[in-house]
Design a protein around this motif. Structure first.
Motif, mmCIF file in Angstrom:
data_model
loop_
_atom_site.group_PDB
_atom_site.id
_atom_site.type_symbol
_atom_site.label_atom_id
_atom_site.label_comp_id
_atom_site.label_asym_id
_atom_site.label_seq_id
_atom_site.Cartn_x
_atom_site.Cartn_y
_atom_site.Cartn_z
ATOM 1 N N LEU A 88 0.869 -1.179 0.000
ATOM 2 C CA LEU A 88 0.000 0.000 0.000
ATOM 3 C C LEU A 88 0.899 1.219 0.000
ATOM 4 O O LEU A 88 1.829 1.295 0.806
ATOM 5 N N ILE A 89 0.626 2.151 -0.915
ATOM 6 C CA ILE A 89 1.354 3.404 -0.908
ATOM 7 C C ILE A 89 0.366 4.544 -0.667
ATOM 8 O O ILE A 89 -0.819 4.430 -0.969
ATOM 9 N N GLY A 90 0.876 5.612 -0.121
ATOM 10 C CA GLY A 90 0.064 6.795 0.138
ATOM 11 C C GLY A 90 0.888 7.832 0.868
ATOM 12 O O GLY A 90 0.531 8.249 1.962
ATOM 13 N N PRO A 91 2.026 8.245 0.289
ATOM 14 C CA PRO A 91 2.920 9.144 1.008
ATOM 15 C C PRO A 91 2.259 10.458 1.441
ATOM 16 O O PRO A 91 2.534 10.957 2.525
ATOM 17 N N GLU A 92 1.373 11.002 0.607
ATOM 18 C CA GLU A 92 0.706 12.258 0.975
ATOM 19 C C GLU A 92 -0.184 12.048 2.200
ATOM 20 O O GLU A 92 -0.235 12.884 3.096
ATOM 21 N N PHE A 93 -0.896 10.921 2.239
ATOM 22 C CA PHE A 93 -1.746 10.621 3.392
ATOM 23 C C PHE A 93 -0.886 10.447 4.649
ATOM 24 O O PHE A 93 -1.192 11.012 5.691
ATOM 25 N N PHE A 94 0.187 9.679 4.534
ATOM 26 C CA PHE A 94 1.033 9.425 5.698
ATOM 27 C C PHE A 94 1.697 10.705 6.227
ATOM 28 O O PHE A 94 2.047 10.781 7.391
ATOM 29 N N ARG A 95 1.843 11.712 5.388
ATOM 30 C CA ARG A 95 2.404 12.981 5.841
ATOM 31 C C ARG A 95 1.327 13.920 6.393
ATOM 32 O O ARG A 95 1.636 14.945 6.991
ATOM 33 N N ALA A 96 0.066 13.574 6.189
ATOM 34 C CA ALA A 96 -1.054 14.390 6.691
ATOM 35 C C ALA A 96 -1.560 13.883 8.037
ATOM 36 O O ALA A 96 -2.526 14.412 8.574
ATOM 37 N N ILE A 97 -0.914 12.837 8.571
ATOM 38 C CA ILE A 97 -1.330 12.260 9.855
ATOM 39 C C ILE A 97 -0.115 12.163 10.771
ATOM 40 O O ILE A 97 1.030 12.247 10.316
ATOM 41 N N TRP A 98 -0.375 11.989 12.063
ATOM 42 C CA TRP A 98 0.678 11.691 13.018
ATOM 43 C C TRP A 98 0.459 10.237 13.447
ATOM 44 O O TRP A 98 -0.592 9.888 13.977
ATOM 45 N N ILE A 99 1.418 9.376 13.159
ATOM 46 C CA ILE A 99 1.297 7.957 13.481
ATOM 47 C C ILE A 99 1.735 7.738 14.924
ATOM 48 O O ILE A 99 2.887 8.008 15.281
ATOM 49 N N ASP A 100 0.808 7.250 15.735
ATOM 50 C CA ASP A 100 1.109 6.940 17.133
ATOM 51 C C ASP A 100 1.889 5.638 17.218
ATOM 52 O O ASP A 100 2.946 5.576 17.820
ATOM 53 N N GLU A 101 1.330 4.589 16.581
ATOM 54 C CA GLU A 101 2.026 3.305 16.612
ATOM 55 C C GLU A 101 1.521 2.385 15.519
ATOM 56 O O GLU A 101 0.408 2.529 15.022
ATOM 57 N N ILE A 102 2.377 1.442 15.167
ATOM 58 C CA ILE A 102 2.036 0.342 14.270
ATOM 59 C C ILE A 102 2.301 -0.922 15.063
ATOM 60 O O ILE A 102 3.378 -1.078 15.645
ATOM 61 N N VAL A 103 1.320 -1.811 15.099
ATOM 62 C CA VAL A 103 1.465 -3.050 15.860
ATOM 63 C C VAL A 103 1.444 -4.221 14.876
ATOM 64 O O VAL A 103 0.498 -4.385 14.108
ATOM 65 N N VAL A 104 2.512 -5.026 14.911
ATOM 66 C CA VAL A 104 2.631 -6.220 14.072
ATOM 67 C C VAL A 104 2.957 -7.383 14.988
ATOM 68 O O VAL A 104 4.004 -7.386 15.642
ATOM 69 N N GLU A 105 2.054 -8.351 15.060
ATOM 70 C CA GLU A 105 2.237 -9.542 15.897
ATOM 71 C C GLU A 105 2.693 -9.186 17.309
ATOM 72 O O GLU A 105 3.651 -9.746 17.836
ATOM 73 N N GLY A 106 2.035 -8.206 17.904
ATOM 74 C CA GLY A 106 2.338 -7.816 19.275
ATOM 75 C C GLY A 106 3.544 -6.902 19.437
ATOM 76 O O GLY A 106 3.828 -6.442 20.529
ATOM 77 N N LEU A 107 4.259 -6.633 18.351
ATOM 78 C CA LEU A 107 5.402 -5.725 18.400
ATOM 79 C C LEU A 107 4.929 -4.320 18.059
ATOM 80 O O LEU A 107 4.321 -4.098 17.013
ATOM 81 N N GLU A 108 5.208 -3.361 18.936
ATOM 82 C CA GLU A 108 4.781 -1.985 18.727
ATOM 83 C C GLU A 108 5.915 -1.176 18.120
ATOM 84 O O GLU A 108 7.028 -1.170 18.630
ATOM 85 N N ILE A 109 5.601 -0.501 17.026
ATOM 86 C CA ILE A 109 6.574 0.316 16.313
ATOM 87 C C ILE A 109 6.062 1.753 16.350
ATOM 88 O O ILE A 109 4.891 1.999 16.057
ATOM 89 N N ARG A 110 6.915 2.686 16.697
ATOM 90 C CA ARG A 110 6.531 4.103 16.749
ATOM 91 C C ARG A 110 7.429 4.885 15.783
ATOM 92 O O ARG A 110 8.436 5.452 16.177
ATOM 93 N N PRO A 111 7.018 4.931 14.509
ATOM 94 C CA PRO A 111 7.868 5.569 13.498
ATOM 95 C C PRO A 111 7.715 7.095 13.474
ATOM 96 O O PRO A 111 6.709 7.634 13.918
ATOM 97 N N LEU A 112 8.713 7.763 12.946
ATOM 98 C CA LEU A 112 8.614 9.200 12.703
ATOM 99 C C LEU A 112 7.781 9.485 11.466
ATOM 100 O O LEU A 112 7.196 10.537 11.330
ATOM 101 N N GLY A 113 7.749 8.564 10.544
ATOM 102 C CA GLY A 113 6.990 8.749 9.312
ATOM 103 C C GLY A 113 6.888 7.430 8.568
ATOM 104 O O GLY A 113 7.477 6.429 8.969
ATOM 105 N N LEU A 114 6.113 7.462 7.503
ATOM 106 C CA LEU A 114 5.867 6.251 6.736
ATOM 107 C C LEU A 114 5.599 6.657 5.298
ATOM 108 O O LEU A 114 5.026 7.714 5.044
#
Length: 140
Positions: free
Chosen positions: A72-98
């Motif tokens: 999935l791509i959507g760089p403009e959308f990802f720059r219009a939001i603040w990502i709190d966290e991404i959770v994959v199989e119980g692992l929490e990732i807190r990125p600066l951007g996506l």
């Protein structure tokens, strides 16, 4: 006199903190769950476009069935939001951007974010042109 003022401020702050729960953007009152996105060969991503409100916290799942490698791509959308966290199989990732995400095999991911910048955006499968392979997103 200073000691008395500091004691009053401390007492007032402590009393107020005990009676109230979380506040602000990440409070439970400000959270909404969005329908999941499905990554499956030939299947639509979602049933309907998303209409989001700026300042609201959202969570959604992306479910990949492993039928093929899909991104999935959507760089403009990802720059219009603040990502709190991404959770994959119980692992929490807190990125600066996506910029994009990709599923090489079956799996599930959950993304929590705050909608920030009003506008028209999308998430889509790269290289696709069909309407069902694109999720239109409006942030009001």
């Amino acid at each position: 006199m200073r000691a008395l003022i500091l004691a009053l401020i401390f007492a007032t702050t402590s009393a107020n903190a005990e009676g109230f729960g979380p506040a602000g953007l990440l409070s439970g009152k400000n959270k909404e769950d969005l329908p999941p996105i499905t990554l499956s060969a030939g299947a639509p991503l979602t049933d309907a476009p998303w209409i989001l409100k700026s300042g609201t916290y959202y969570e959604f799942e992306i479910q990949g069935d492993g039928s093929q490698e899909l991104a999935l791509i959507g760089p403009e959308f990802f720059r219009a939001i603040w990502i709190d966290e991404i959770v994959v199989e119980g692992l929490e990732i807190r990125p600066l951007g996506l910029d994009s995400i990709e599923f090489d095999e079956a799996g599930e991911m959950e993304i929590g974010f705050v909608a920030i910048k009003p506008g028209q955006y999308y998430l889509k499968i790269p290289g696709s042109s069909g309407e069902t392979q694109r999720l239109d997103i409006t942030i009001e």
